[in-house]
Design a protein around this motif. Structure first.
Motif, mmCIF file in Angstrom:
data_model
loop_
_atom_site.group_PDB
_atom_site.id
_atom_site.type_symbol
_atom_site.label_atom_id
_atom_site.label_comp_id
_atom_site.label_asym_id
_atom_site.label_seq_id
_atom_site.Cartn_x
_atom_site.Cartn_y
_atom_site.Cartn_z
ATOM 1 N N GLU A 137 0.849 -1.192 0.000
ATOM 2 C CA GLU A 137 0.000 0.000 0.000
ATOM 3 C C GLU A 137 0.882 1.238 0.000
ATOM 4 O O GLU A 137 1.899 1.288 0.691
ATOM 5 N N VAL A 138 0.487 2.233 -0.785
ATOM 6 C CA VAL A 138 1.209 3.499 -0.877
ATOM 7 C C VAL A 138 0.215 4.628 -0.635
ATOM 8 O O VAL A 138 -0.833 4.683 -1.282
ATOM 9 N N ARG A 139 0.548 5.519 0.294
ATOM 10 C CA ARG A 139 -0.282 6.697 0.558
ATOM 11 C C ARG A 139 0.585 7.942 0.474
ATOM 12 O O ARG A 139 1.716 7.957 0.954
ATOM 13 N N PHE A 140 0.038 8.979 -0.107
ATOM 14 C CA PHE A 140 0.743 10.254 -0.144
ATOM 15 C C PHE A 140 -0.270 11.369 -0.328
ATOM 16 O O PHE A 140 -1.447 11.116 -0.602
ATOM 17 N N GLU A 141 0.192 12.599 -0.156
ATOM 18 C CA GLU A 141 -0.675 13.765 -0.282
ATOM 19 C C GLU A 141 -0.249 14.603 -1.474
ATOM 20 O O GLU A 141 0.939 14.791 -1.729
ATOM 21 N N ARG A 142 -1.257 15.094 -2.176
ATOM 22 C CA ARG A 142 -0.980 15.934 -3.348
ATOM 23 C C ARG A 142 -2.245 16.699 -3.699
ATOM 24 O O ARG A 142 -3.332 16.129 -3.733
ATOM 25 N N GLY A 143 -2.098 17.975 -3.981
ATOM 26 C CA GLY A 143 -3.239 18.762 -4.413
ATOM 27 C C GLY A 143 -4.092 19.251 -3.265
ATOM 28 O O GLY A 143 -3.800 19.028 -2.092
ATOM 29 N N ILE A 144 -5.157 19.932 -3.614
ATOM 30 C CA ILE A 144 -6.053 20.520 -2.630
ATOM 31 C C ILE A 144 -7.481 20.100 -2.948
ATOM 32 O O ILE A 144 -7.742 19.445 -3.946
ATOM 33 N N GLY A 145 -8.404 20.482 -2.077
ATOM 34 C CA GLY A 145 -9.805 20.189 -2.328
ATOM 35 C C GLY A 145 -10.288 19.020 -1.495
ATOM 36 O O GLY A 145 -9.636 18.579 -0.548
ATOM 37 N N ASP A 146 -11.455 18.501 -1.867
ATOM 38 C CA ASP A 146 -12.095 17.451 -1.076
ATOM 39 C C ASP A 146 -12.198 16.143 -1.846
ATOM 40 O O ASP A 146 -13.079 15.334 -1.592
ATOM 41 N N ARG A 147 -11.289 15.921 -2.789
ATOM 42 C CA ARG A 147 -11.344 14.713 -3.603
ATOM 43 C C ARG A 147 -10.072 13.896 -3.429
ATOM 44 O O ARG A 147 -8.971 14.428 -3.451
ATOM 45 N N CYS A 148 -10.262 12.601 -3.266
ATOM 46 C CA CYS A 148 -9.160 11.658 -3.129
ATOM 47 C C CYS A 148 -9.150 10.745 -4.349
ATOM 48 O O CYS A 148 -10.205 10.337 -4.837
ATOM 49 N N PHE A 149 -7.962 10.430 -4.854
ATOM 50 C CA PHE A 149 -7.827 9.437 -5.917
ATOM 51 C C PHE A 149 -7.224 8.175 -5.318
ATOM 52 O O PHE A 149 -6.257 8.237 -4.552
ATOM 53 N N ALA A 150 -7.799 7.045 -5.675
ATOM 54 C CA ALA A 150 -7.297 5.776 -5.157
ATOM 55 C C ALA A 150 -7.427 4.706 -6.231
ATOM 56 O O ALA A 150 -8.366 4.712 -7.027
ATOM 57 N N SER A 151 -6.466 3.807 -6.249
ATOM 58 C CA SER A 151 -6.507 2.658 -7.153
ATOM 59 C C SER A 151 -6.206 1.398 -6.370
ATOM 60 O O SER A 151 -5.394 1.408 -5.438
ATOM 61 N N ILE A 152 -6.869 0.346 -6.767
ATOM 62 C CA ILE A 152 -6.559 -0.972 -6.231
ATOM 63 C C ILE A 152 -6.264 -1.859 -7.433
ATOM 64 O O ILE A 152 -7.077 -1.986 -8.349
ATOM 65 N N VAL A 153 -5.059 -2.410 -7.458
ATOM 66 C CA VAL A 153 -4.531 -3.069 -8.652
ATOM 67 C C VAL A 153 -4.154 -4.505 -8.317
ATOM 68 O O VAL A 153 -3.630 -4.783 -7.231
ATOM 69 N N THR A 154 -4.422 -5.399 -9.249
ATOM 70 C CA THR A 154 -3.953 -6.770 -9.116
ATOM 71 C C THR A 154 -3.382 -7.237 -10.448
ATOM 72 O O THR A 154 -3.689 -6.659 -11.501
ATOM 73 N N THR A 155 -2.544 -8.247 -10.400
ATOM 74 C CA THR A 155 -1.917 -8.783 -11.609
ATOM 75 C C THR A 155 -2.042 -10.301 -11.615
ATOM 76 O O THR A 155 -2.134 -10.942 -10.559
ATOM 77 N N ALA A 156 -2.037 -10.866 -12.816
ATOM 78 C CA ALA A 156 -2.122 -12.318 -12.961
ATOM 79 C C ALA A 156 -1.599 -12.705 -14.336
ATOM 80 O O ALA A 156 -1.648 -11.901 -15.275
#
Length: 402
Positions: A179-198
């Motif tokens: 898991e990777v978390r970081f902060e960037r930008g302003i406002g009330d919106r969060c971007f998130a991805s959940i990724v898998t590989t096979a």
């Protein structure tokens, strides 16, 4: 090259020479391939072949056009990286492919190292031998006329019959759970991805199963995450297939959501994936997937580009060239087991999972006095622009007097 023109004509001269004509051609190039994409009206067939031949044998590398392109690209990239969403996807790609340089975005400062002579040298090497090129031509044409142009303009392209070997650039996705978390930008919106590989084996059967899976997966994500839980502006799942050097599928689910609820919503994504894996979805999702895929096929089969891509699939997978015409029959065979088995095979969140979460910047970066710790003579944080001080969230940087 697209902005340099071709042969003795620069871009403007080429445009004037072909005014009133409907024909275009462009170079395509990747790590594992090189080629052309071209199109024309039935009456401009010869011009299309002439353009292909000229780009192949008499390319133009115009220094003025090159410098202009680099300047515009640098400005565009610099502006795009200020966009939090662009930055997010840049970080995501790096994490998926473990910082492999071939899977990272281009940054403005890297353009300074691009050399026109080096580009010309690469082109000369990649397009020196046409003996292993395969041309796929689809559309409205007279066959005798077509073959005359093929013999004249394609048959005269240089060929050396050299033997080429695939180069492994070690482009392989992550494995394990992180898991990777970081902060960037302003406002009330969060971007998130959940990724898998096979691992993924290319075949028409697997392609049909993959298409059906993502029809159902996206429908259930929309209902479970967006409609029932709310708090999400965007939720979308999609696959990315890579054939070389190790065939695999990367499945990405993107959320744009309320920062305070990101963990809850990501858990809901995993719950939805588990529903699909265990077959806990009603029959109408299966029939809807079948109908949607049939309708998409009915629309696309009318286009030349779909036929070209379908034939290329047959070539690259060493199958009959008309294999893609079997889609309607195979879509009719889709059932719940098709989708659940595909989910078990490719939604491997238990084995390989990357969560990346980008939260808006907060006042935690500010010091105990409400400032950023260091200011210039105007009271602006040393590492931020004036209108982006402390990320612009609940923090005011004021001019201080000594």
């Amino acid at each position: 090259m697209g902005e340099s023109g071709v042969g003795e004509m620069d871009a403007m001269e080429l445009q004037r020479a072909t005014v009133g004509k409907v024909a275009r051609a462009r170079i395509t190039m990747g790590l594992e391939f090189e080629g052309f994409r071209a199109s024309c009206s039935p009456t401009d067939l010869e011009l299309m072949f002439q353009l292909i031949h000229q780009y192949a044998t008499n390319p133009r590398f115009d220094e003025e056009a090159f410098d202009s392109f680099i300047d515009r690209m640098a400005s565009m990239l610099e502006n795009s990286l200020k966009d939090p969403q662009t930055y997010f996807f840049d970080q995501l790609s790096s994490a998926i492919y473990k910082d492999n340089p071939y899977q990272q975005s281009i940054h403005p400062e890297q353009l300074q190292d691009v050399d026109l002579q080096r580009l010309e040298s690469i082109f000369a090497d990649r397009f020196a031998d046409f003996s292993d090129f395969q041309f796929v031509i689809v559309g409205n044409f007279d066959e005798d006329e077509l073959m005359r142009y093929v013999r004249t303009y394609l048959g005269s392209l240089p060929g050396t019959n050299r033997k080429e070997k695939f180069q492994d650039h070690n482009i392989r996705p992550f494995s394990g759970v992180s898991e990777v978390r970081f902060e960037r930008g302003i406002g009330d919106r969060c971007f998130a991805s959940i990724v898998t590989t096979a691992p993924y084996r290319a075949s028409l059967e697997n392609r049909v199963a993959m298409q059906a899976l993502f029809q159902v997966y996206n429908e259930r994500l929309r209902e479970n995450v967006r409609e029932e839980l709310s708090g999400v502006y965007v939720v979308q799942a999609w696959p990315e297939i890579s054939r070389y050097p190790s065939p695999h599928m990367v499945t990405n689910v993107l959320l744009a959501c309320d920062p305070a609820r990101v963990d809850e919503l990501l858990d809901a994504v995993l719950d939805t994936a588990n529903e699909v894996i265990t077959g806990e979805f009603a029959d109408h999702y299966v029939s809807s997937a079948r109908a949607t895929l049939q309708n998409i096929y009915a629309d696309r089969i009318k286009t030349n580009s779909y036929w070209v891509d379908g034939i290329l699939f047959g070539i690259t997978e060493d199958r009959a060239l008309d294999t893609f015409l079997d889609y309607p029959e195979m879509y009719q065979k889709i059932d719940a087991a098709t989708i659940a088995n595909a989910a078990k095979q490719w939604l491997r969140y238990d084995k390989n999972m990357l969560k990346m979460i980008m939260l808006p910047e907060t006042s935690e970066k500010c010091d105990e006095h409400g400032g950023c710790g260091e200011h210039d003579e105007h009271g602006v944080c040393g590492e931020h622009e004036e209108d982006d001080c402390c990320g612009g969230v609940d923090c005011t940087c004021e001019e201080t007097e000594e």
